[in-house]
Motif scaffolding. Structure first.
Motif, PDB file in Angstrom:
ATOM      1  N   THR A  85      65.653  59.036  46.529  1.00 25.01           N
ATOM      2  CA  THR A  85      66.958  59.166  45.888  1.00 25.01           C
ATOM      3  C   THR A  85      66.811  59.763  44.482  1.00 25.01           C
ATOM      4  O   THR A  85      65.705  59.998  43.999  1.00 25.01           O
ATOM      5  CB  THR A  85      67.645  57.795  45.796  1.00 25.01           C
ATOM      6  OG1 THR A  85      66.800  56.901  45.054  1.00 25.01           O
ATOM      7  CG2 THR A  85      67.868  57.219  47.181  1.00 25.01           C
ATOM      8  N   THR A 201      73.677  65.237  49.708  1.00 20.53           N
ATOM      9  CA  THR A 201      74.366  64.377  48.749  1.00 20.53           C
ATOM     10  C   THR A 201      74.116  62.907  49.095  1.00 20.53           C
ATOM     11  O   THR A 201      73.846  62.559  50.250  1.00 20.53           O
ATOM     12  CB  THR A 201      75.878  64.634  48.753  1.00 20.53           C
ATOM     13  OG1 THR A 201      76.407  64.344  50.053  1.00 20.53           O
ATOM     14  CG2 THR A 201      76.187  66.082  48.379  1.00 20.53           C
ATOM     15  N   ARG A 202      74.235  62.057  48.083  1.00 20.29           N
ATOM     16  CA  ARG A 202      73.996  60.631  48.308  1.00 20.29           C
ATOM     17  C   ARG A 202      74.977  60.044  49.329  1.00 20.29           C
ATOM     18  O   ARG A 202      74.594  59.228  50.178  1.00 20.29           O
ATOM     19  CB  ARG A 202      74.111  59.862  46.977  1.00 20.29           C
ATOM     20  CG  ARG A 202      73.839  58.369  47.106  1.00 20.29           C
ATOM     21  CD  ARG A 202      74.067  57.663  45.785  1.00 20.29           C
ATOM     22  NE  ARG A 202      73.060  58.019  44.795  1.00 20.29           N
ATOM     23  CZ  ARG A 202      71.896  57.387  44.658  1.00 20.29           C
ATOM     24  NH1 ARG A 202      71.589  56.378  45.459  1.00 20.29           N
ATOM     25  NH2 ARG A 202      71.038  57.756  43.729  1.00 20.29           N
ATOM     26  N   GLU A 203      76.241  60.464  49.249  1.00 20.87           N
ATOM     27  CA  GLU A 203      77.237  59.874  50.149  1.00 20.87           C
ATOM     28  C   GLU A 203      76.969  60.217  51.610  1.00 20.87           C
ATOM     29  O   GLU A 203      77.415  59.517  52.517  1.00 20.87           O
ATOM     30  CB  GLU A 203      78.657  60.300  49.756  1.00 20.87           C
ATOM     31  CG  GLU A 203      78.873  61.785  49.642  1.00 20.87           C
ATOM     32  CD  GLU A 203      78.725  62.291  48.216  1.00 20.87           C
ATOM     33  OE1 GLU A 203      79.433  63.248  47.861  1.00 20.87           O
ATOM     34  OE2 GLU A 203      77.914  61.724  47.460  1.00 20.87           O
ATOM     35  N   ASP A 204      76.215  61.295  51.851  1.00 20.13           N
ATOM     36  CA  ASP A 204      75.889  61.674  53.227  1.00 20.13           C
ATOM     37  C   ASP A 204      74.553  61.104  53.695  1.00 20.13           C
ATOM     38  O   ASP A 204      74.198  61.245  54.869  1.00 20.13           O
ATOM     39  CB  ASP A 204      75.818  63.206  53.357  1.00 20.13           C
ATOM     40  CG  ASP A 204      77.184  63.861  53.309  1.00 20.13           C
ATOM     41  OD1 ASP A 204      78.168  63.176  53.625  1.00 20.13           O
ATOM     42  OD2 ASP A 204      77.254  65.052  52.974  1.00 20.13           O
ATOM     43  N   SER A 205      73.810  60.476  52.792  1.00 13.27           N
ATOM     44  CA  SER A 205      72.409  60.160  53.075  1.00 13.27           C
ATOM     45  C   SER A 205      72.215  59.189  54.237  1.00 13.27           C
ATOM     46  O   SER A 205      71.350  59.404  55.097  1.00 13.27           O
ATOM     47  CB  SER A 205      71.726  59.613  51.825  1.00 13.27           C
ATOM     48  OG  SER A 205      72.359  58.437  51.357  1.00 13.27           O
TER      49      SER A 205
END
Length: 220
Positions: A85, A201-205
């Protein structure tokens, strides 16, 4: 230049990972799909085409896609997925006089200690993906460069294959198709002989992690 009906159908289907996926999963009507793509097929073919001919071409290509996927899964490939991350991604115009300065990053960023660093040299642009805790140092290094874009708070999903995955045709295509099917945007793709990394992106991780894990378990 006009092409055959079969080639036109393949070209149109290959442009959409969603159609390919639905054909493999057998959840789409050949007839409805044929009617939907008929104008495009006729445009590529250069003449009028009967819907029945398009249906036949779709059915044959659907069989090819399913056979290809089955053949790919015949030999299991061991793997592990790693997630890092807080990735900072910067893309800037290539300046050959600047390239020697990139070596300074190896004095700052230490992958052996858990840092992430990837440098991609393109014909016209250079991309750096680096652990975000080094952002200040990276920005200072790039202060005189023409920045194209910056992304922060990204995640790197890395698949480490135990075996030469490059000798198994279609893995990269199928992985990207799987992420596209889940509506996951890929910021960067990095591959070496046995390592494949997607920067997202973090929200898709977490959705991406689950999608890739399912793809690897079910299709390889």
């Amino acid at each position: 230049m006009s092409v055959s009906v079969a080639s036109a159908v393949k070209t149109i289907i290959n442009r959409s990972p969603f159609i390919s996926e639905m054909l493999i999963q057998e959840v789409i009507s050949f007839s409805n799909l044929a009617k939907s793509i008929q104008p495009k097929v006729e445009s590529l073919h250069g003449d009028k085409v009967n819907t029945s001919a398009i249906v036949m071409a779709i059915r044959r290509y659907s069989d090819e896609l399913k056979a290809s996927q089955k053949e790919m899964g015949a030999g299991k490939i061991d793997y592990e997925i790693q997630m890092k991350t807080n990735i900072y991604d910067v893309n800037f115009s290539r300046d050959d006089s600047f390239i020697p300065k990139l070596s300074r990053l190896y004095d700052i960023v230490h992958p052996e200690q858990g840092d992430f660093l990837n440098i991609t040299l393109g014909s016209h642009e250079i991309t750096l993906a680096v652990s975000e805790n080094h952002r200040t140092a990276v920005d200072e290094l790039l202060k005189d460069q023409r920045i194209v874009h910056r992304y922060s708070d990204l995640v790197a999903l890395t698949i480490v294959f135990h075996g030469d995955f490059l000798q198994t045709p279609g893995i990269l295509y199928l992985a990207i198709r799987k992420l596209a099917w889940e509506n996951i945007n890929i910021i960067e793709i990095v591959s070496t002989m046995n390592v494949l990394t997607f920067v997202i992106t973090r929200e898709d991780s977490y959705r991406a992690y689950e999608a890739l894990e399912a793809f690897l378990d079910e299709e390889l």
